[in-house]
Scaffold this motif. Structure first.
Motif, PDB file in Angstrom:
ATOM      1  N   SER A 118       0.831  -1.194   0.000  1.00  0.00           N
ATOM      2  CA  SER A 118       0.000   0.000   0.000  1.00  0.00           C
ATOM      3  C   SER A 118       0.871   1.251   0.000  1.00  0.00           C
ATOM      4  CB  SER A 118      -0.908   0.012   1.231  1.00  0.00           C
ATOM      5  OG  SER A 118      -1.508   1.283   1.401  1.00  0.00           O
ATOM      6  N   ARG A 155      -0.164   4.100   0.522  1.00  0.00           N
ATOM      7  CA  ARG A 155      -0.631   4.924   1.639  1.00  0.00           C
ATOM      8  C   ARG A 155       0.174   4.646   2.902  1.00  0.00           C
ATOM      9  NH1 ARG A 155      -4.740   8.159   2.886  1.00  0.00           N
ATOM     10  NH2 ARG A 155      -5.541   7.936   0.760  1.00  0.00           N
ATOM     11  N   ASP A 156       0.473   3.361   3.150  1.00  0.00           N
ATOM     12  CA  ASP A 156       1.289   3.034   4.328  1.00  0.00           C
ATOM     13  C   ASP A 156       2.677   3.655   4.220  1.00  0.00           C
ATOM     14  OD1 ASP A 156      -0.515   1.465   5.834  1.00  0.00           O
ATOM     15  OD2 ASP A 156      -0.145  -0.260   4.537  1.00  0.00           O
ATOM     16  N   PHE A 180       1.874   8.015   3.877  1.00  0.00           N
ATOM     17  CA  PHE A 180       1.195   8.696   4.976  1.00  0.00           C
ATOM     18  C   PHE A 180       1.627   8.210   6.358  1.00  0.00           C
ATOM     19  CE2 PHE A 180      -1.571   9.617   1.405  1.00  0.00           C
ATOM     20  CZ  PHE A 180      -1.934  10.946   1.632  1.00  0.00           C
ATOM     21  N   ARG A 181       2.129   6.971   6.427  1.00  0.00           N
ATOM     22  CA  ARG A 181       2.559   6.450   7.730  1.00  0.00           C
ATOM     23  C   ARG A 181       4.074   6.345   7.825  1.00  0.00           C
ATOM     24  NH1 ARG A 181       0.439   0.950   8.752  1.00  0.00           N
ATOM     25  NH2 ARG A 181       1.126   1.424  10.889  1.00  0.00           N
TER      26      ARG A 181
END
Length: 377
Positions: A308, A310-311, A314-315
Motif C-alpha cells: 500500500s 498509503r502506508d 502517509f505512515r
C-alpha cells in the motif's frame, strides 16, 4: 572414516533425480579437493530448509539446479582433509558449520571488493562476499549436505563453539543466521518492540529466542495450531498471537495502551519481520506497525507482495529485505546461540530416511527437521 583414520573411497548421498519426485539414496565416490580454498568434511548433520522444498518442486527460478542434485545448504561436520600447503586457520578434526553461500566467489566484483562500510559494518572483508553473483552455493547451484562427505570453501566456515552439537549448529547455518540478520536489520535498541510473523516455523521460533535475548519486547504471530504450540512451548516471555482470533489493529491498540500511548499512529510495533509467503501475513505485519515503523522481508513469494502506497507515504513505513548474513554474522550467531542457550525445536532422521523427513515437513507442524548422520538406518 575408516577405523584407522583413512578416508573411504565411497559414500552414500541422497539425490534429487527429477523435480517433484522422492530422493534416491546411492553410493558414489567421496569427492576430492580441487583448489587451495577447498576442505573436505565428514558431514555430521544436515538440516532441511524451506528453500530445499522450493528447489525440489522445480520452483527455483530463474536458475534451477542441474539434475541429479544433492540438496541441503545448512549443515555441519568435521574436517577430515585439507589441501596441500593449506594456509587455512582450520585443521583436521575441527568442527565447523557450513552455510549455503558463498562457494568460490569471484573476489573481484563490486560485492567482493566492497568490504565493511559504516552502513554495513558486518560485511565480509574485501575479496569475499556472500552476495557475489558469480559464486556457487552449497545445496543450490552445487552439491550440498545430504551426503556423508562434502567439499566446502574454507572461507565459508564457522567454528562450532563448545556446547553446540552438530545438529544444533546445522539449523543455525541458514535458518539461524537468516532470522538473526533480519533482526539486526530491524535496527532496534533494547526495549523496543519487534514482531515475528510466522513465529512457529523454523526461522520464527529461533527468532523468538534471539529477539528476547537481544533485549527486545517480542510479539510472535502465527495462524496454525501446531506452529502456535511450538512458539508457546518455548520459554521466551514473548507474547504469542493467533492471527485467526485477533486482528492486527486490535493487537496494536492493546500494545499502545500498555505503552501509555494516546494517538493510534503511535501504537504498535517499532519493527516487524515477515517470514510467510502470504499476502495476509504481510498485511497483518504492516498493520502491527506504528507510524515510522520498519518491515523486514525475508520471504519472497513468486508473485511478490502488494504494498500500500498509503502506508509508505502517509505512515512513513519503510520496507527492507534481508538475505542470510556475512561470515562474520554466521560466526556471531553460533557464539550467541552457545552463550544464550538458543536451540531449535527439532526432529532428527537418519540419512536413509530423508523422504520421511520431507513428508514430515509438508505437515507444516513447525520447528526444524534435521538429518543426523549418527543415527542408524
Amino acid at each position: 572414516m575408516a577405523s584407522d583414520g583413512s578416508l573411504p573411497d565411497s559414500m552414500r548421498a541422497q539425490f534429487l533425480d527429477d523435480f517433484n519426485t522422492p530422493y534416491s539414496l546411492r553410493t558414489v565416490p567421496v569427492p576430492t579437493i580441487g583448489s587451495p580454498n577447498e576442505i573436505l568434511i565428514k558431514v555430521d548433520a544436515a538440516s532441511y530448509c524451506h528453500t530445499d522444498a522450493v528447489l525440489a518442486a522445480g520452483q527455483m527460478k530463474p536458475n534451477p539446479p542441474s539434475l541429479p542434485h544433492i540438496g541441503c545448504h545448512e549443515f555441519a561436520g568435521t574436517i577430515v582433509a585439507l589441501p596441500k600447503d593449506s594456509s587455512s586457520t582450520f585443521k583436521i578434526g575441527d568442527r565447523v558449520g557450513v552455510p549455503g553461500r558463498s562457494f568460490s566467489p569471484c573476489g573481484t566484483c563490486f560485492e567482493c571488493e566492497a568490504g565493511p562500510t559504516p552502513e554495513d559494518p558486518d560485511a565480509d572483508p574485501p575479496g569475499y562476499s556472500v552476495y557475489c553473483s558469480g559464486a556457487l552455493n552449497n545445496g543450490i547451484s552445487r552439491p550440498g549436505g545430504f551426503r556423508e562427505y562434502a567439499i566446502v570453501d574454507s572461507r565459508q566456515l564457522s567454528p562450532i563453539p563448545d556446547g553446540l552439537s552438530a545438529v544444533d549448529t546445522a539449523v543455525l547455518m541458514c535458518a539461524g543466521v537468516t532470522i538473526y540478520n533480519a533482526l539486526k536489520r530491524c535496527a532496534l535498541r533494547p526495549g523496543q518492540r519487534v514482531g515475528i510473523v510466522g513465529c512457529g516455523g523454523g526461522l520464527g521460533h529461533l527468532g523468538l529466542q534471539f529477539a528476547t535475548k537481544m533485549g527486545f519486547k517480542v510479539l510472535g504471530v502465527d495462524n496454525a495450531d501446531a506452529p502456535l504450540q511450538v512458539a508457546r512451548n518455548i520459554e521466551t516471555g514473548a507474547r504469542i498471537v493467533d492471527s485467526r482470533v485477533q486482528s492486527a489493529d486490535d493487537v496494536a491498540i492493546e500494545i499502545g495502551a500498555e505503552d501509555g500511548k494516546q494517538d493510534r499512529g503511535d501504537m504498535g510495533l517499532d519493527s516487524v519481520v515477515i517470514l510467510p509467503e502470504s499476502q495476509k501475513a504481510f498485511d497483518y505485519g504492516i498493520g502491527l506497525l506504528r507510524n515510522h515503523g520498519r518491515c523486514v522481508l525475508v520471504s519472497f513469494p513468486e508473485r511478490g507482495f502488494h504494498v500500500s502506497a498509503r502506508d509508505i507515504v502517509f505512515r512513513d513505513i519503510s520496507i527492507v529485505g534481508s538475505l542470510v548474513g556475512s561470515n562474520k554474522t554466521s560466526r556471531e550467531v553460533l557464539q550467541f546461540a552457545a552463550e544464550h542457550g538458543v536451540r531449535a525445536v527439532l526432529k532428527t532422521f537418519p540419512l536413509a530416511r530423508l523422504n520421511d523427513l520431507v513428508a514430515e515437513y509438508h505437515k507444516g507442524e513447525g520447528g526444524k527437521l534435521v538429518i543426523d548422520m549418527s543415527l542408524p538406518d
